[in-house]
Design an enzyme around this catalytic site. Structure first.
Site, mmCIF file in Angstrom:
data_model
loop_
_atom_site.group_PDB
_atom_site.id
_atom_site.type_symbol
_atom_site.label_atom_id
_atom_site.label_comp_id
_atom_site.label_asym_id
_atom_site.label_seq_id
_atom_site.Cartn_x
_atom_site.Cartn_y
_atom_site.Cartn_z
ATOM 1 N N LYS A 1 7.350 43.136 38.150
ATOM 2 C CA LYS A 1 6.410 42.139 38.679
ATOM 3 C C LYS A 1 6.633 41.971 40.177
ATOM 4 O O LYS A 1 7.794 41.936 40.628
ATOM 5 C CB LYS A 1 6.642 40.811 37.945
ATOM 6 C CG LYS A 1 5.600 39.724 38.223
ATOM 7 C CD LYS A 1 5.904 38.481 37.370
ATOM 8 C CE LYS A 1 4.836 37.398 37.527
ATOM 9 N NZ LYS A 1 5.123 36.239 36.654
ATOM 10 N N SER B 1 1.100 34.711 34.445
ATOM 11 C CA SER B 1 0.912 35.421 35.674
ATOM 12 C C SER B 1 1.467 36.841 35.667
ATOM 13 O O SER B 1 1.183 37.602 36.571
ATOM 14 C CB SER B 1 1.597 34.639 36.803
ATOM 15 O OG SER B 1 2.999 34.599 36.599
ATOM 16 N N SER C 1 4.305 32.311 31.791
ATOM 17 C CA SER C 1 3.814 33.546 32.421
ATOM 18 C C SER C 1 4.230 34.827 31.722
ATOM 19 O O SER C 1 3.680 35.891 32.004
ATOM 20 C CB SER C 1 4.247 33.598 33.890
ATOM 21 O OG SER C 1 3.446 32.728 34.666
#
Lengths: 576, 576
Positions: free
Chosen positions: A220, A297, A321
């Protein structure tokens, strides 16, 4: 089958097999040309009319298969047109007097070629329409909604300690050689498959093999990767960021265990969303539910794993997330105990709640990633007190089908689940949001304020609200959370809380802003329990809800006592 | 169209429309299952039998459409099997009593989904076979045969000088936003389209626009890109290489003109091949001729441009490494005048012949890239003496269809082409190979010798031959080349030499090693003229030769006097 016949064909027909009734070839090719023209002008009405009505019409591409005219029309409304192209080959295969397959090759003005296969059928009124279509566009260098940068791999595994021989370079060209080589422990044969589905501990160092050999990681875009800047989902932030000189601890742990970094994957801006949409790079696909949002996310790592483009998504979970994209995409996802995994080299959102975790396609791979990263004391896995609990109040904001699916699962456990009361969930959610907002503003507010217009509307609005939180409000909220944590600890009493991972299955891409906001609030009310308690929370793809064209995945969330990270994976594997 | 009907269907059929004669649904689904089983075991005989015989059978995927049973079988023989998968959706659409479309969704064990559309037809003997198939596999994060690393973009354009405003970050998220956004000047609208097809000079700095704004570059993995190591097509070399601290001059020039670096693209190892195959990363596709080799050594940049994944391939040409892939893939490719473009930051192969150049899909983009890079004195473009020449002896090693296509093109110029004699081409080729080999060994020999087994067989064999070249042999060869250069200068006398860019169209992937070697020798005999003279050489996609299923591209090569780089592009644009 006869050879293709060319005499007397329209000039744009490359080959044809079979014969249509008089005039029908012209009508068919005319319908094909009209459809192509409508594509070029994105004439939605004409496009809808070109497809056969009803629930049996098919349209598929690399993002999945849509079944039914309605879903196809909805997809088309969001697509925003097709890149300019021209047809360079057109092959007609007559199947019946009223049916023909057309296979065409297109050349895009911007380079690359596409392939279209369409089953055309003539209705009783004489109209030719498409009953099934399969489309292959020109693939981009990489899907920038999923990846900011990717390599072959981007970064090799850490070198094996000298005693066991073999260099990093060999790993680089070895187990990763296949185009679809993003293996998993459940699927793997050969290197890296020493950890069985039973969840046995990884055999670090034995025979020179490492637990994550042959695995690839989608990192990420919040973690430092040596030599790369952190972009946090925002290209302006990226352009101003400096390159990291060393890997974040969480990256280093996976590389030391044998995994290669496949690339750096996209995130919702500053991780401050659970939708999985990004204004700058686009919305990643949701391979499990074509036409639905991916969840965020950690949208990029989740999509990369679901697409088979990485074995492990290295991600973060502040308020859901990891759990939300895992739920939306049918993946395994673990939010670790708060503080259990080092956040050195991680861009913070709200440090009181930020945790590191992983997304995978199967439990053994998740366990191996977690075991390779968690300190040995955590690796020993806090024993779980026998007992599962559920809190009916957590279902209050859920979609009815979600509550139904969860209740059916619990019922299937035959009375093993005890009901508990957590209490004050609405107040806890409000307090959680307040503290998260205050911390997010401290982390990113100065940058956001200095760059008006640089952040997407939904996230910008969230920062605007955060900016207005007063110190007094934050203090009050922290007290609410402190009391809630004591209350939750007492209610759960070392047992495992079961709940749905999200308030709904993945909403469709064309869901209204109001729907997305409502789903978000209902989901955060559920995910805030783990955030408040600092508990580990695992989303396991064990539930399904009805969805257009079949079912959609839904995560079963297991919230355990602090330190029970690995034990949760083992428990969920048993439940699966 | 009716709604799907589910009652009484085989369990693995998700939906069905229409009715087949008694027993035929079972026969059809049985044939489908048998085909799928044969895929999993790569049973080539069974797979060939599942496809209808004859020249009209179709099979397409992202790499193109194959027409005819024979080409499909040849493809399959090279594929080496399909990744393990299971069918998760199976939709049957009956079109006629003896024809049905089956659309199926597969889930790969290694993650990701695939989509297959097949037209099944029942032959008079009752056998169900596939008449047309369209396949979409699970896409990898990036095609590692094309790219070593790619980004969104990997490196933004250089910042615009302060006077004209707008920052690099805006460029980063602006014109590159589209998934198929690798524009070209011929196709572009909007940013970057200020250079017309007429070849007018770029308007640097006017209105803040730069000549390559919105363009993306695939950088051959021989050039320094700041922050990245050079891999030269070999993963062991890559693992040992340090990261560059500044861009190579040729990279910097394109970025200064507004282009972004899309990624670093693959090369034949050490650029010492013209085939376009790489043992470690695989063979890139040739989008212009599905099933054929791409040509090299600039295989990655060429495929990236042909696929529409980059606007410009930044490449090198020592003995044909730009001209050959341009010819094989229908691209424009320029080898610049020796010494005209800085090679600072470029890994050398044979410095006496190494040149920098570009591959593009159209002439205006090529001209813009060349004009942005060549020093202003070159940009003025040495005027070309009126007159085109050809040397029949250059056609001696060509495939007959290549010689035919070239002669037909020359004939079409209506007597404008004068025949000249170059002389001693075989001797020149031998001398060229000797000097190239001696220099390649000086450049890479120590590394190759120190890493036995690290280099692919064909390139390793070439280095072995190079290692045996004596200083005396090299001196003799240099004298041959010196004399040849004088002879060529005199024969060409400032005029432009026309010849085919290669001795054949792209050979098929399954060509024997002997065929590849023979084609290579015949091509190098032709390309060595420009190398010997230090001349610029442009490959323009103006010729075609017959090929299975249609035609294949072939480059027309224009060799001009030293310094005529831009003028050659203008001349070829006029000829086009």
């Amino acid at each position: 089958m006869a050879e293709p016949v060319g005499a007397g064909l329209p000039a744009d027909v490359t080959s044809m097999v079979g014969v249509l009734p008089a005039g029908e070839l012209e009508a068919l090719v005319g319908a094909f040309r009209a459809y192509e023209a409508a594509l070029m002008t994105n004439d939605l009405e004409a496009l809808d009319g070109s497809f056969a009505p009803g629930g049996a019409t098919l349209r598929g591409d690399a993002n999945g298969l849509l079944v039914g005219h309605e879903r196809i029309a909805a997809f088309r409304g969001l697509r925003g047109g097709v890149a300019p192209r021209r047809i360079v080959e057109l092959h007609v295969r007559v199947v019946a007097p009223d049916a023909a397959l057309i296979v065409s090759v297109s050349a895009f003005d911007a380079g690359g070629t596409g392939l279209q296969t369409q089953l055309w059928q003539r209705s009783p009124d004489g109209t030719w329409t498409i009953g099934a279509a399969h489309v292959t566009g020109a693939p981009p260098a990489l899907n920038r909604s999923v990846w900011r940068v990717a390599g072959a791999p981007l970064v090799p595994p850490a070198p094996v300690p000298a005693a066991t021989g073999s260099s990093a370079a060999v790993s680089d060209s070895g187990p990763l050689a296949g185009a679809s080589g993003a293996g998993s422990l459940a699927a793997a044969s050969g290197a890296g498959s020493l950890v069985g589905a039973s969840g046995a501990g990884p055999l670090v160092g034995s025979f020179g093999a490492r637990p994550l050999d042959g695995m690839t990681v989608a990192v990420k875009d919040l973690f430092d990767v040596a030599g790369y800047a952190v972009g946090a989902g925002n290209p302006v932030f990226l352009a101003e960021a400096g390159r990291a000189s060393v890997d974040a601890d969480a990256v280093a742990a996976l590389r030391a265990a044998g995994a290669a970094v496949q690339g750096i994957a996209q995130t919702d801006e500053f991780a401050y969303s659970i939708a999985g949409r990004n204004t700058h790079y686009g919305t990643p696909p949701n391979p499990a539910v074509p036409g639905a949002i991916p969840g965020g996310s950690s949208s990029g790592p989740a999509a990369a794993v679901a697409l088979g483009q990485a074995s492990i998504g290295l991600a973060t979970d502040t308020a859901g997330s990891i759990r939300v994209p895992a739920s939306y995409q049918g993946l395994w996802g673990l939010r670790t105990t708060h503080g259990a995994v080092s956040t050195r080299g991680l861009l913070p959102l709200a440090p009181s709640f930020d945790t590191v975790g992983w997304l995978t396609r199967d439990a053994p791979t998740l366990r191996a990633a977690a075991a390779a990263t968690l300190p040995a004391t955590e690796g020993a896995a806090t024993a779980l007190r026998a007992g599962l609990v559920a809190a009916p109040e957590l279902l209050e904001g859920c979609a009815p089908e979600v509550a139904d699916a969860f209740r059916a699962f619990v019922a299937g456990l035959g009375g093993a689940v005890v009901e508990v009361e957590l209490g004050g969930l609405d107040e806890v959610f409000a307090a959680f949001r307040t503290v998260q907002g205050a911390e997010a503003w401290r982390a990113d507010g100065a940058w956001v304020a200095a760059h008006p217009g640089a952040v997407g509307a939904d996230v910008a609005e969230r920062f605007e609200v955060a900016a207005a939180i007063t110190p007094g409000q934050e203090l009050d909220a922290r007290e609410v959370l402190r009391q809630a944590r004591q209350r939750f600890d007492a209610a759960l009493d070392g047992r495992v809380l079961l709940l749905p991972s999200a308030s709904s299955a993945a909403p469709p891409l064309d869901a209204s802003a109001e729907t997305i906001a409502a789903v978000r609030a209902a989901t955060l009310r559920m995910t805030a329990v783990a955030g408040t308690g600092g508990y580990p929370a695992l989303s396991a793809p064990l539930l399904h809800v009805p969805a257009p064209g079949g079912t959609a995945p839904l995560g079963l969330c297991l919230v355990g006592p602090r330190g029970s990270d690995l034990a949760l994976i083992d428990l969920a594997s048993d439940l699966a």
